[in-house]
Design a protein around this motif. Structure first.
Motif, mmCIF file in Angstrom:
data_model
loop_
_atom_site.group_PDB
_atom_site.id
_atom_site.type_symbol
_atom_site.label_atom_id
_atom_site.label_comp_id
_atom_site.label_asym_id
_atom_site.label_seq_id
_atom_site.Cartn_x
_atom_site.Cartn_y
_atom_site.Cartn_z
ATOM 1 N N SER A 245 0.617 -1.257 0.053
ATOM 2 C CA SER A 245 -0.528 -0.197 0.109
ATOM 3 C C SER A 245 1.376 0.984 -0.555
ATOM 4 C CB SER A 245 -1.163 0.315 1.203
ATOM 5 O OG SER A 245 -1.255 1.389 1.543
ATOM 6 N N ASN A 246 0.288 2.285 -0.716
ATOM 7 C CA ASN A 246 0.477 3.647 -0.694
ATOM 8 C C ASN A 246 1.229 4.535 0.573
ATOM 9 O OD1 ASN A 246 1.567 4.477 -3.325
ATOM 10 N ND2 ASN A 246 -0.904 5.307 -3.792
ATOM 11 N N TYR A 247 0.695 4.002 1.798
ATOM 12 C CA TYR A 247 0.405 4.051 3.215
ATOM 13 C C TYR A 247 1.998 3.058 3.931
ATOM 14 C CZ TYR A 247 -3.068 7.143 2.221
ATOM 15 O OH TYR A 247 -4.216 7.610 1.715
ATOM 16 N N GLU A 248 2.086 2.041 3.384
ATOM 17 C CA GLU A 248 3.260 1.682 3.992
ATOM 18 C C GLU A 248 4.598 2.218 4.017
ATOM 19 O OE1 GLU A 248 1.002 -2.395 4.146
ATOM 20 O OE2 GLU A 248 -0.621 -1.126 5.277
ATOM 21 N N GLY A 249 5.003 3.169 2.477
ATOM 22 C CA GLY A 249 6.109 2.950 2.318
ATOM 23 C C GLY A 249 6.915 4.113 3.757
ATOM 24 N N ASP A 250 7.536 4.566 3.721
ATOM 25 C CA ASP A 250 8.754 4.757 5.296
ATOM 26 C C ASP A 250 8.117 6.571 5.167
ATOM 27 O OD1 ASP A 250 9.652 6.062 2.887
ATOM 28 O OD2 ASP A 250 11.510 4.872 3.389
ATOM 29 N N LEU A 252 5.046 7.932 4.627
ATOM 30 C CA LEU A 252 3.746 8.095 4.756
ATOM 31 C C LEU A 252 3.428 6.967 6.845
ATOM 32 C CD1 LEU A 252 1.915 7.974 1.599
ATOM 33 C CD2 LEU A 252 1.719 9.728 3.529
ATOM 34 N N ARG A 253 4.302 6.065 6.681
ATOM 35 C CA ARG A 253 4.079 5.130 7.313
ATOM 36 C C ARG A 253 5.017 5.392 8.917
ATOM 37 N NH1 ARG A 253 2.950 3.696 10.918
ATOM 38 N NH2 ARG A 253 2.520 0.085 11.403
ATOM 39 N N SER A 254 5.634 7.004 7.882
ATOM 40 C CA SER A 254 5.882 7.444 9.664
ATOM 41 C C SER A 254 4.777 8.242 10.353
ATOM 42 C CB SER A 254 7.386 8.156 9.461
ATOM 43 O OG SER A 254 7.323 9.043 8.741
ATOM 44 N N LEU A 255 3.768 9.200 9.557
ATOM 45 C CA LEU A 255 3.126 9.771 9.915
ATOM 46 C C LEU A 255 1.093 8.793 10.028
ATOM 47 C CD1 LEU A 255 2.416 12.288 6.861
ATOM 48 C CD2 LEU A 255 3.525 12.678 9.012
ATOM 49 N N GLY A 269 -3.629 -2.205 9.039
ATOM 50 C CA GLY A 269 -3.261 -2.002 6.954
ATOM 51 C C GLY A 269 -4.991 -2.802 7.316
ATOM 52 N N THR A 270 -6.078 -2.538 7.526
ATOM 53 C CA THR A 270 -7.490 -3.590 6.798
ATOM 54 C C THR A 270 -8.085 -2.046 6.076
ATOM 55 O OG1 THR A 270 -8.499 -2.307 9.167
ATOM 56 C CG2 THR A 270 -7.640 -4.430 8.806
ATOM 57 N N ALA A 271 -9.652 -2.459 5.281
ATOM 58 C CA ALA A 271 -10.158 -0.865 4.980
ATOM 59 C C ALA A 271 -10.738 -0.503 5.775
ATOM 60 C CB ALA A 271 -10.988 -2.418 4.224
ATOM 61 N N LEU A 278 -6.750 6.540 10.240
ATOM 62 C CA LEU A 278 -5.276 6.527 10.316
ATOM 63 C C LEU A 278 -4.636 7.334 8.997
ATOM 64 C CD1 LEU A 278 -3.994 4.604 12.927
ATOM 65 C CD2 LEU A 278 -4.497 6.277 13.327
ATOM 66 N N ARG A 279 -4.959 6.585 8.114
ATOM 67 C CA ARG A 279 -4.739 7.105 6.546
ATOM 68 C C ARG A 279 -5.425 8.508 6.360
ATOM 69 N NH1 ARG A 279 -6.110 1.513 5.732
ATOM 70 N NH2 ARG A 279 -8.053 1.670 5.081
#
Ligand code: SER
Length: 886
Positions: A245-250, A252-255, A269-271, A278-279
């Motif tokens: 997921s785009n959000y799990e790169g470094d 956005l993950r830190s956000l 990481g659920t929908a 959080l996303r």
């Protein structure tokens, strides 16, 4: 993470991409602002935006091409943001060419970057390619550089034709996909790149920009065959980090981690649910931080509205997560710490970003409290499954600033939809009203003529920085009632364009000059000068004598005295700006200004009212600079040099390559140094005196100071002194003794007031005491009737308490009063035993109130009425006695 893929951070990929294309001869460009230099576009949405004019052949690039990492914002689908793919803000790596390199070179470079071990090193067997329907050339080229023919698909216009907007550069494209593996697929036998499932991720788009789409839909060729490629940095970072997921790169993950810490929830990481919120906050907070950093401020339209919507949606999702209080600046701090080195505006404008976020968040939280209570009440009234009335949603939008998607989200949680037809109708009405208002703007119809003139004529030459007059200027155009005419007669109001002029046209807050155009028998009294399209200066005024015609020469003379005052006020505005920054902080940024001959007005970002001490310090600093008699030094230089010299630029403003820099004095660190095209005093001493006249709020995050200088300041002080004289004369003392005298008058007034109250209170309680003493014995209770003038209805109730205390269990009264305002108050009251014995307060009041022109009633134990007829109060009391047989 896949064993065959090496781990790269976002920062490593960004830098490697740019260096790679630099090594191919492309010039590295910094990202352009999120505010595009293109009126057809609301927000920067692609790397190619800043190069539009190169695509169109209006500018020529001498290098082979360009490369950049561009800040982008795409908000067509805010509602979708929150799933694991969509982002509002994202970074786009791109390389671009305008004839400098070919399609083949672009494809070869893309394959090299993707697969070379020293770059991404992705295995070729996991790469897939799509091409536009009939683009055989691309199929051949991908294969030539190593792609497997079975990994190449043709797709239609929807997927493989790219355009920045409805008009402008566009062309067919070819995309590179990464195969995440069968387990991410939908299982359909047709599953291939372009499928909606998660198996094939598109990460790089190569556009062969060769057409220029026109308003009428036609697509003539552009001057060159161009290249425009764009790779989603968040997407490739997730791939290189083995994430899905785009959000799990470094980055956005830190956000996401900021939200985890604040809410105590763990991202899984659920929908839906907490993960979705959080996303949403991670994405929106980053977008908001970047937008404000680029000079966008929250508002109710355009970009400002998008900013507001994102910010509010983030705040609302913070509530859903149970985060207490304001929290968004914590995200902004994280955005700065992970991205500030690449995007310095985030750091330079940190104070402003935090200030705007905090103020907007606080206000929205207050609004949310109110709006949520209203929505909650409406939803409680709704039967299960019924739609929320569209009008309610509109009120929430219009009055409480609830974006419709927020209302929808709250409704959905509670199992309701919104009646969108009614909402849309209310919105359409509102838009119609706005349009009608805009149409009333008389200048609307003048636009076309200026567009045409700006094509024909070159920009007006402004000679008014030093000169007050120009001899023999040529009349290039005359506009009469929205049309360009060859001549105008005495009595007609026109706009005149000259080849050169000393008249300053209204711009940057400075009002336009007034003056006179004359010569060859014609004269025009100029009452304003406006800045029109194509940098044409329009001298607005009435032809006073003779006839004015195009081609004629005139002498143009401005009103010297008025301009002198304007110069001083303009320079004072710069001094004020500098003083505000010193006293309040670096978050102060000009939000608007108006400089006229009479006064100056300066709007700036700040979040609370200024104290008296702050205002005094600001005024003091400006005046110190005036007394220092610093010469005003103006230099024309390149924009980069200007910025490097520390010159203050307007936040979010676009400047040309060459700018004027106005400084107080010639030192390296002057009190004030600003980019400015306006006219200024020659020396700060000309300002003479600077006085702040008012300070107040304008809109959410801005304050306004109005001030006067030189002659205006003296006039202001004179007026104040005259007022003092008048007041002193009225109070019969000298102005110098006014403070003492006012204190004395106030003390006297207070004493009189006290005595009056004591007299009234004493008077009525004496009367009450007399009345109680003379209480009548009725059948089973004691009865008092009394008139207690000067007391209110409430005080009558207190009086009844006194009666009851004195007379004990079985008693009743009828009391009346004529208040200080002349109004009548009546009260009847009785204890339960008195009521049992036959007393009925309500009946008594109902019958006596009409006598004083009033109405009233109440319970048997207590009733009150008001009335206007003071003369009949005694009659009313007598009637009461009569009714009760007293
Ligand atoms: N302009 C294209 C895009 O945005 C490629 O850069 O996808």
């Amino acid at each position: 993470m896949s064993a065959d893929i090496k781990y790269l951070t976002t920062a490593q990929i960004r830098e490697d991409f740019l260096e790679f294309f630099q090594s191919k001869g492309c010039k590295r460009y910094p990202s352009s602002s999120l505010i595009p230099d293109d009126p057809s576009l609301l927000l920067a949405n692609a790397g190619m935006n800043q190069f539009k004019e190169y695509y169109q052949g209006l500018k020529t690039m001498h290098e082979v091409g360009a490369c950049s990492c561009q800040k982008c914002l795409r908000t067509n689908d805010i509602d979708n943001i929150g799933d694991s793919r969509h982002l509002s803000f994202f970074e786009m790596l791109g390389n671009f060419a305008f004839g400098g390199f070919s399609k083949e070179q672009a494809i070869a470079a893309a394959i090299e970057f993707c697969t070379a071990p020293e770059h991404l090193g992705l295995p070729m067997d996991r790469l897939y390619f799509t091409v536009f329907t009939d683009d055989d050339e691309s199929i051949e080229l991908w294969q030539k550089y190593g792609a497997d023919g079975t990994h190449i698909n043709r797709l239609g216009e929807e997927d493989n034709f790219w355009a920045a907007g409805p008009t402008g550069p566009c062309g067919p494209c070819s995309e590179i996909y990464f195969d995440q593996g069968e387990e991410f697929g939908c299982g359909s036998p047709d599953c291939a790149p372009g499928c909606d499932c998660d198996r094939y991720l598109e990460f790089w788009n190569l556009v062969f920009t060769q057409y220029d789409r026109q308003e009428d839909g036609s697509m003539p060729d552009l001057p060159h065959k161009n290249i425009d490629t764009g790779m989603g940095l968040e997407r490739i970072a997730a791939i290189m980090q083995g994430q899905h997921s785009n959000y799990e790169g470094d980055v956005l993950r830190s956000l996401l981690a900021v939200g985890e810490k604040l809410s105590g929830k763990t991202y899984g990481g659920t929908a839906g649910g907490a993960d979705r919120s959080l996303r949403i906050i991670a994405d929106h907070s980053r977008a908001v931080t970047f937008m404000i950093g680029d000079g966008i401020l929250p508002s109710n339209e355009g970009r400002g509205y998008i900013l507001r919507r994102l910010l509010r949606r983030a705040v609302y999702h913070g509530r859903l997560l149970g985060i207490d209080g304001a929290f968004l600046t914590k995200y902004a701090a994280e955005v700065r710490s992970i991205m500030g080195d690449v995007y310095p505006a985030l750091v330079d404008n940190a104070a402003l970003i935090d200030g705007i976020i905090a103020a907007e968040e606080e206000r929205f939280n207050a609004t949310l409290d109110k709006g949520e209570a209203l929505l909650d009440a409406e939803l409680k009234k709704l039967e299960e499954g019924k739609d929320l009335p569209g009008e309610v949603a509109f009120t929430l939008h219009d009055t409480y600033g609830f974006p419709i998607d927020l209302t929808r989200e709250i409704c959905e949680v509670r199992g309701h939809k919104i009646a969108m037809d009614a909402f849309d109708a209310a919105m359409a009405d509102q838009r119609e009203r706005a349009r009608a208002a805009a149409n009333r703007d008389a200048w609307g119809k003048f636009n076309n003529v200026w567009t045409a003139l700006s094509d024909e004529l070159v920009a007006t030459e402004f000679c008014g920085y030093d000169a007050d007059q120009v001899q023999g200027a040529t009349v290039l155009a005359i506009v009469l009632e929205g049309e360009s005419v060859a001549q105008a007669q005495a009595g007609q109001t026109v706009e005149v364009v000259l080849d050169r002029t000393p008249f300053y046209a209204e711009m940057g807050g400075q009002v336009g000059d007034t003056g006179f155009l004359g010569g060859n028998g014609a004269g025009v009294r100029v009452t304003d000068t406006k800045h029109r399209e194509g940098d044409l200066y329009a001298h607005v005024g009435e032809v006073q004598e003779g006839a004015l015609y195009v081609g004629q020469t005139v002498d143009a003379v401005i009103d010297h005295g008025r301009r002198e005052l304007i110069r001083r006020n303009h320079t004072a505005t710069h001094l004020l700006d500098a003083a505000l920054k010193l006293v309040l902080g670096e978050h102060v940024s000009q939000a608007g200004s108006m400089v006229s001959a009479e006064r100056l007005r300066f709007d700036f970002t700040h979040f609370e009212a200024l104290t008296k001490e702050e205002l005094e310090r600001i005024e003091g600093l400006v005046n110190a600079e005036v007394f220092a008699a610093e010469p005003i030094v103006t230099k024309v230089m390149g924009i980069e040099e200007a910025k490097a010299s520390g010159a203050v630029a307007l936040f979010g403003e676009k400047y040309g390559d060459v700018v004027r820099v106005v400084s107080t004095g010639d030192s390296s660190e002057p009190f004030s140094r600003e980019l400015c095209g306006g006219t200024h005093a020659r020396n700060t001493a000309e300002i003479g005196m600077f006085k702040i006249v008012s300070e107040g709020s304008v809109g959410a995050n801005a304050r306004r100071i109005e001030a006067v200088t030189s002659a205006g300041a003296i006039a202001y002080v004179d007026e104040r002194l005259a007022l003092l004289d008048t007041v002193a004369a009225g109070l019969k003392c000298r102005p110098a003794d006014l403070a003492l005298r006012v204190e004395q008058v106030q003390r006297e007034a207070r004493d009189v007031q006290k005595k009056l109250q004591a007299a009234l209170a004493g008077g009525s309680s004496n009367k009450l005491a007399d009345a109680v003493a003379g209480a009548m014995d009725m059948d089973g209770y004691k009865f008092v009737a009394a008139r207690l003038d000067g007391v209110s209805g409430k005080e009558l109730r207190n009086a009844w308490d006194t009666v009851r205390d004195k007379l004990g269990m079985a008693c009743a009264c009828v009391l009346a009063s004529v208040g200080e305002d002349g109004k009548v108050a009546l009260l009847a009251a009785g204890t339960d035993p008195a009521v049992e014995a036959g007393f009925a307060a309500g009946d008594v009041i109902r019958q006596i109130a009409p006598l004083v022109g009033g109405r009233g009633g109440g319970r048997p134990t207590m009733a009150q009425a008001g009335g206007r007829d003071a003369a009949a109060v005694d009659d009313a009391l007598n009637k009461a006695k009569e009714l009760l047989g007293a």
